[in-house]
Scaffold this active site. Structure first.
Site, mmCIF file in Angstrom:
data_model
loop_
_atom_site.group_PDB
_atom_site.id
_atom_site.type_symbol
_atom_site.label_atom_id
_atom_site.label_comp_id
_atom_site.label_asym_id
_atom_site.label_seq_id
_atom_site.Cartn_x
_atom_site.Cartn_y
_atom_site.Cartn_z
ATOM 1 N N SER A 177 -8.571 0.711 -14.128
ATOM 2 C CA SER A 177 -8.686 1.529 -12.926
ATOM 3 C C SER A 177 -8.236 2.949 -13.275
ATOM 4 O O SER A 177 -8.805 3.550 -14.183
ATOM 5 C CB SER A 177 -7.868 0.911 -11.787
ATOM 6 O OG SER A 177 -8.045 1.639 -10.605
ATOM 7 N N HIS A 204 -12.783 0.622 -11.837
ATOM 8 C CA HIS A 204 -12.756 1.097 -10.458
ATOM 9 C C HIS A 204 -13.114 2.580 -10.440
ATOM 10 O O HIS A 204 -12.395 3.408 -11.006
ATOM 11 C CB HIS A 204 -11.367 0.904 -9.844
ATOM 12 C CG HIS A 204 -10.955 -0.525 -9.739
ATOM 13 N ND1 HIS A 204 -9.640 -0.915 -9.639
ATOM 14 C CD2 HIS A 204 -11.678 -1.673 -9.706
ATOM 15 C CE1 HIS A 204 -9.575 -2.231 -9.547
ATOM 16 N NE2 HIS A 204 -10.793 -2.707 -9.594
ATOM 17 N N ASP A 297 -5.211 -5.816 -9.141
ATOM 18 C CA ASP A 297 -6.521 -6.419 -9.386
ATOM 19 C C ASP A 297 -6.605 -6.931 -10.822
ATOM 20 O O ASP A 297 -6.198 -6.248 -11.763
ATOM 21 C CB ASP A 297 -7.634 -5.403 -9.128
ATOM 22 C CG ASP A 297 -9.013 -6.044 -9.173
ATOM 23 O OD1 ASP A 297 -9.119 -7.244 -8.834
ATOM 24 O OD2 ASP A 297 -9.977 -5.358 -9.546
#
Length: 357
Positions: A177, A204, A297
């Site tokens: 991310s 992400h 995540d």
């Protein structure tokens, strides 16, 4: 200055278009978490003012007169390390490439440039900009972060994991991310062109930027990088990037599945769903890698991958821009070993050779 404004995140806006600059100032001023500390029209002016203004975060345009946003990012990260959020036109190929290189130079995130107040997606873009400016203002950045030495205790070769018996992986899943693009460029760029596994990748990033991100990554390395297509058969040595706002899964038949199923933990694509699908489809031959990023995540997915005998590898705190996702995976028991960034690709290659260290 009032106490309320002192507690707000101070934003420096760098944007050459008067119309867009005024729009950004309006958007930021409308958010109670933020305050506009300065609004300038060139990189040169930003560099001249940043030491005096000392913003908490910089909103950086990429296409600027004179010095562009990429060089401005390099200079800021070298002279006045400050979190930088790139504001880019998502449909301009040249802007996308500069934006991705700015991420590599130390910017933390790229978000879509706002259009007029009457635009249908104005509210969503405005909300994303404010949220990202607020979140990224909290990220600790250091001078010339890319060249910081790893801690000595982390740079040792990994110890053999007594709980894991060597099983040559058949598929590699990787997730990142905040801070992900340069980390991915380093890890994937160190893998050879004849790398024998397909690689499934969740990064992400705003949906409009995913095509440009995959294209940028493809230009940096010998591996073939592309946006994943539904029902595609994954080939060795190819990197399949989850499309914008879609989950990427490995089906029980071994094909790729691109899904518009609901977000998991506010994430779509979800790294946890990717790792869960690898656990179900590849079992102990699944290899999962989690790099820098905020939140959790991927952590639960790696736990499930390890439970079926697969292998979890995480970026160490010493090199992670944001030690969130890797920390969560380690804390929850989804990790066999944590390593600084420059040791991750060598470890992947050892596992692929069946050495199982």
């Amino acid at each position: 200055m009032s106490m309320a404004s002192q507690s707000r995140v101070r934003v420096m806006v760098v944007e050459d278009s008067l119309v867009v600059r005024q729009l950004l100032v309006h958007i930021i001023a409308s958010d109670p978490r933020l305050v506009v500390a300065a609004a300038v029209s060139s990189a040169e002016e930003a560099l001249q003012e940043i030491g005096r203004v000392q913003p908490d975060v910089v909103s950086m345009d990429i296409r600027l007169p004179g010095m562009d946003g990429l060089e401005a990012t390099r200079r800021i990260m070298s002279e006045h390390p400050t979190p930088i959020v790139v504001i880019a036109d998502s449909i301009e190929d040249s802007s996308l490439k500069i934006s991705m290189n700015a991420l590599r130079a130390g910017a933390l995130m790229v978000v879509e440039k706002p259009v007029g107040l009457s635009s249908a997606n104005y509210a969503g873009i405005a909300s994303t900009i404010c949220t990202q400016l607020y979140i990224m203002s909290q990220v600790p950045v250091v001078r010339q972060r890319a060249f910081a030495p790893w801690r000595e205790k982390s740079a040792k070769a990994p110890k053999r994991d007594p709980e894991w018996s060597a099983a040559r992986p058949s598929i590699l899943g990787i997730a990142a991310s905040t801070g992900g693009p340069p980390a991915l460029a380093k890890v994937l760029g160190a893998l050879p062109e004849d790398f024998p596994l397909p690689i499934l990748l969740v990064q992400h990033m705003g949906a409009p930027f995913m095509e440009g991100f995959a294209s940028w990554l493809n230009g940096l390395m010998p591996l073939d990088v592309r946006i994943a297509q539904d029902q595609e058969i994954p080939a060795p040595g190819r990197v399949y990037v989850a499309p914008g706002d879609r989950h990427l899964l490995l089906s029980p038949a071994g094909t790729l599945k691109v899904s518009s199923e609901a977000p998991l933990g506010n994430q779509r694509p979800s790294a946890t769903m990717l790792f869960q699908s690898i656990a179900r489809s590849a079992g102990r031959r699944g290899l999962g890698v989690i790099l820098t990023g905020m939140g959790e995540d991927g952590a639960q997915g790696l736990v499930e991958l390890r439970q079926v005998g697969g292998y979890g590898l995480a970026e160490d705190e010493s090199s992670a821009v944001v030690y969130g996702m890797p920390a969560a995976a380690a804390r929850m028991g989804g990790i066999n070993v944590s390593l600084p960034l420059d040791l991750i690709a060598p470890q992947i290659l050892r596992l692929v050779r069946g050495e199982g260290e």
